[in-house]
Motif scaffolding. Structure first.
Motif, PDB file in Angstrom:
ATOM      1  N   ALA A 183      10.968   5.410   3.308  1.00  0.00           N
ATOM      2  CA  ALA A 183      11.140   6.493   4.290  1.00  0.00           C
ATOM      3  C   ALA A 183      10.578   6.078   5.652  1.00  0.00           C
ATOM      4  O   ALA A 183       9.972   6.883   6.362  1.00  0.00           O
ATOM      5  CB  ALA A 183      10.472   7.775   3.797  1.00  0.00           C
ATOM      6  N   GLY A 184      10.735   4.790   5.989  1.00  0.00           N
ATOM      7  CA  GLY A 184      10.296   4.274   7.278  1.00  0.00           C
ATOM      8  C   GLY A 184       8.826   3.920   7.365  1.00  0.00           C
ATOM      9  O   GLY A 184       8.342   3.493   8.419  1.00  0.00           O
ATOM     10  N   VAL A 185       8.109   4.073   6.252  1.00  0.00           N
ATOM     11  CA  VAL A 185       6.666   3.809   6.218  1.00  0.00           C
ATOM     12  C   VAL A 185       6.402   2.468   5.525  1.00  0.00           C
ATOM     13  O   VAL A 185       6.940   2.229   4.440  1.00  0.00           O
ATOM     14  CB  VAL A 185       5.936   4.942   5.460  1.00  0.00           C
ATOM     15  N   PRO A 186       5.582   1.588   6.105  1.00  0.00           N
ATOM     16  CA  PRO A 186       5.224   0.338   5.412  1.00  0.00           C
ATOM     17  C   PRO A 186       4.422   0.644   4.150  1.00  0.00           C
ATOM     18  O   PRO A 186       3.441   1.397   4.203  1.00  0.00           O
ATOM     19  CB  PRO A 186       4.355  -0.404   6.442  1.00  0.00           C
ATOM     20  N   VAL A 187       4.849   0.052   3.024  1.00  0.00           N
ATOM     21  CA  VAL A 187       4.174   0.291   1.741  1.00  0.00           C
ATOM     22  C   VAL A 187       4.043  -1.003   0.952  1.00  0.00           C
ATOM     23  O   VAL A 187       4.809  -1.952   1.141  1.00  0.00           O
ATOM     24  CB  VAL A 187       4.937   1.323   0.866  1.00  0.00           C
ATOM     25  N   THR A 188       3.049  -1.014   0.064  1.00  0.00           N
ATOM     26  CA  THR A 188       2.961  -2.018  -1.001  1.00  0.00           C
ATOM     27  C   THR A 188       3.513  -1.348  -2.247  1.00  0.00           C
ATOM     28  O   THR A 188       2.979  -0.328  -2.691  1.00  0.00           O
ATOM     29  CB  THR A 188       1.507  -2.464  -1.225  1.00  0.00           C
ATOM     30  N   LEU A 189       4.595  -1.896  -2.786  1.00  0.00           N
ATOM     31  CA  LEU A 189       5.319  -1.253  -3.885  1.00  0.00           C
ATOM     32  C   LEU A 189       5.317  -2.141  -5.119  1.00  0.00           C
ATOM     33  O   LEU A 189       5.737  -3.298  -5.062  1.00  0.00           O
ATOM     34  CB  LEU A 189       6.764  -0.980  -3.438  1.00  0.00           C
ATOM     35  N   SER A 190       4.831  -1.611  -6.220  1.00  0.00           N
ATOM     36  CA  SER A 190       4.899  -2.340  -7.492  1.00  0.00           C
ATOM     37  C   SER A 190       5.717  -1.536  -8.490  1.00  0.00           C
ATOM     38  O   SER A 190       5.716  -0.300  -8.444  1.00  0.00           O
ATOM     39  CB  SER A 190       3.494  -2.589  -8.060  1.00  0.00           C
ATOM     40  N   ARG A 191       6.446  -2.245  -9.359  1.00  0.00           N
ATOM     41  CA  ARG A 191       7.177  -1.542 -10.432  1.00  0.00           C
ATOM     42  C   ARG A 191       6.266  -1.549 -11.656  1.00  0.00           C
ATOM     43  O   ARG A 191       6.316  -2.458 -12.505  1.00  0.00           O
ATOM     44  CB  ARG A 191       8.521  -2.202 -10.718  1.00  0.00           C
ATOM     45  N   SER A 192       5.416  -0.562 -11.717  1.00  0.00           N
ATOM     46  CA  SER A 192       4.413  -0.482 -12.777  1.00  0.00           C
ATOM     47  C   SER A 192       3.868   0.936 -12.820  1.00  0.00           C
ATOM     48  O   SER A 192       4.325   1.812 -12.093  1.00  0.00           O
ATOM     49  CB  SER A 192       3.277  -1.481 -12.509  1.00  0.00           C
ATOM     50  N   GLY A 193       2.883   1.160 -13.659  1.00  0.00           N
ATOM     51  CA  GLY A 193       2.281   2.476 -13.787  1.00  0.00           C
ATOM     52  C   GLY A 193       1.503   2.564 -15.073  1.00  0.00           C
ATOM     53  O   GLY A 193       1.301   1.562 -15.760  1.00  0.00           O
TER      54      GLY A 193
END
Length: 377
Positions: A183-193
């Motif tokens: 959504a236009g915001v810089p993020v660190t994204l992992s596919r986990s949980g």
């Protein structure tokens, strides 16, 4: 609530959403929202739930040499996992150990290419950061990012919910980690949980947290989910809660976490040992242990809670273990638990008895997880 409790960057939004707030690990955290624990749990299993986990600690570790492998090798002096062999853009579970092989905390470590990204438990983050700084500062720069927000989007429709906001999420597989925009915001994204479902963990600057959360909650699949459902979800998934199922009195082998010690760090491996308590862990892996963490299912509907003693006989004469986590499992529609039992009684389907309100109720050892994992591998 006392004034001494810290608040996450999503505190105001949590109140707006009608969350019931409770103290947890020094923070004021959402236990549940108006939908309630049972509905939140089942929604996460069928659609997608958004969790505020900003109380957890984010840490960056970069090698003074500039080579991320050097940072990984340095971190291996504290953790019995293979991080030097971890590919760029990949994440791996691990745990800090002490000299007695007790578990100081469990955590996630990602290779971001230039540095390592570490996520630690809220109750241990100051201790963990201090330990890592003391041990690694001569070789690495350790940066605490405790002011950053962290969210978890979990459930079989997590990808569907995230895709319109972040196309890069679609191509990720379980344990991938990227730097991207949501959504236009810089993020660190992992596919986990930590629910046993497919999903993502999303780290961002505190100032951007509400923008990200509102964008996700606007998706038709997504509901906000509290700590109550997070606990029952992770328990059904057979995942440990630090402080309950693992702590400084439990070793990785006793905790049935030998799978998290990769071949390179095991006996005969290229980087065998070299972390606190290694001799004990290696010996236990070779010779066995006197107790093991196991899954448990009780008969009837009443959950067997943490602290309940376990016995080999219906009269409660021979105590052989203790429950460390227990709750009613909304997905399996039965009480589920985990705990430690004497190794001789640790086989699947072994019949035991748990002390519950002065009575001894039948329980059976069952393989974990109690629900099939939904990870996208």
């Amino acid at each position: 609530m006392t004034d001494s409790l810290q608040r996450t960057p999503l505190h105001a939004l949590n109140l707006e959403l009608g969350a019931k707030m409770v103290p947890f690990a020094g923070y004021e955290m959402p236990l549940q929202y108006p939908a309630g624990l049972m509905a939140e749990h089942l929604h996460t299993r069928s659609k997608a739930g958004l969790f505020d986990v900003s109380h957890m600690g984010q840490i960056r570790i970069s090698a003074r040499s500039g080579d991320v492998r050097d940072a990984a090798l340095a971190l291996e002096s504290l953790i019995p996992a293979d991080y030097a062999g971890l590919a760029k853009g990949r994440q791996r579970y691990g745990f800090l150990t002490n000299d007695a092989a007790g578990i100081l905390d469990d955590l996630m470590v990602a290779n971001m290419g230039d540095d390592l990204f570490v996520v630690v438990n809220a109750s241990c983050k100051e201790q963990d950061a201090g330990l890592i700084e003391a041990a690694l500062s001569n070789r690495c720069v350790v940066t605490r990012q405790f002011d950053r927000a962290l969210m978890a989007l979990q459930g079989p429709q997590a990808q569907e919910a995230l895709a319109p906001l972040c196309r890069a999420a679609v191509d990720m597989r379980f344990m991938d980690v990227i730097e991207t925009e949501l959504a236009g915001v810089p993020v660190t994204l992992s596919r986990s949980g930590y629910t046993g479902e497919d999903g993502y963990e999303i780290g961002c600057a505190a100032a951007d947290a509400e923008t990200v959360a509102r964008a996700l909650l606007a998706q038709p699949q997504v509901l906000p989910i509290g700590l109550g459902a997070r606990d029952s979800l992770r328990l059904e998934a057979g995942l440990c809660l630090y402080g309950n199922d693992i702590d400084t009195t439990t070793t990785p082998i006793e905790a049935s976490l030998a799978w998290a010690i990769q071949k390179a760090r095991r006996e005969g491996g290229s980087r065998e040992g070299g972390y606190p308590g290694a001799e004990i862990v290696l010996r236990q892996a070779r010779e066995g242990v006197s107790r093991k963490r196991v899954g448990l299912m009780a008969e009837g509907r009443a959950p067997v809670r943490a602290g309940a003693k376990l016995f080999a006989d219906a009269e409660g004469q021979k105590e052989i273990g203790v429950v460390t986590s227990g709750a009613f499992g909304p997905t399996v529609q039965a009480p589920v638990a985990m705990g430690y039992v004497a190794t001789d009684y640790a086989g699947n389907d072994t019949a035991l008895f748990a002390e519950l309100r002065g009575k001894f109720v039948p329980v059976h050892i069952r393989a974990m997880p109690f629900v099939a994992p939904g990870f996208k591998r």
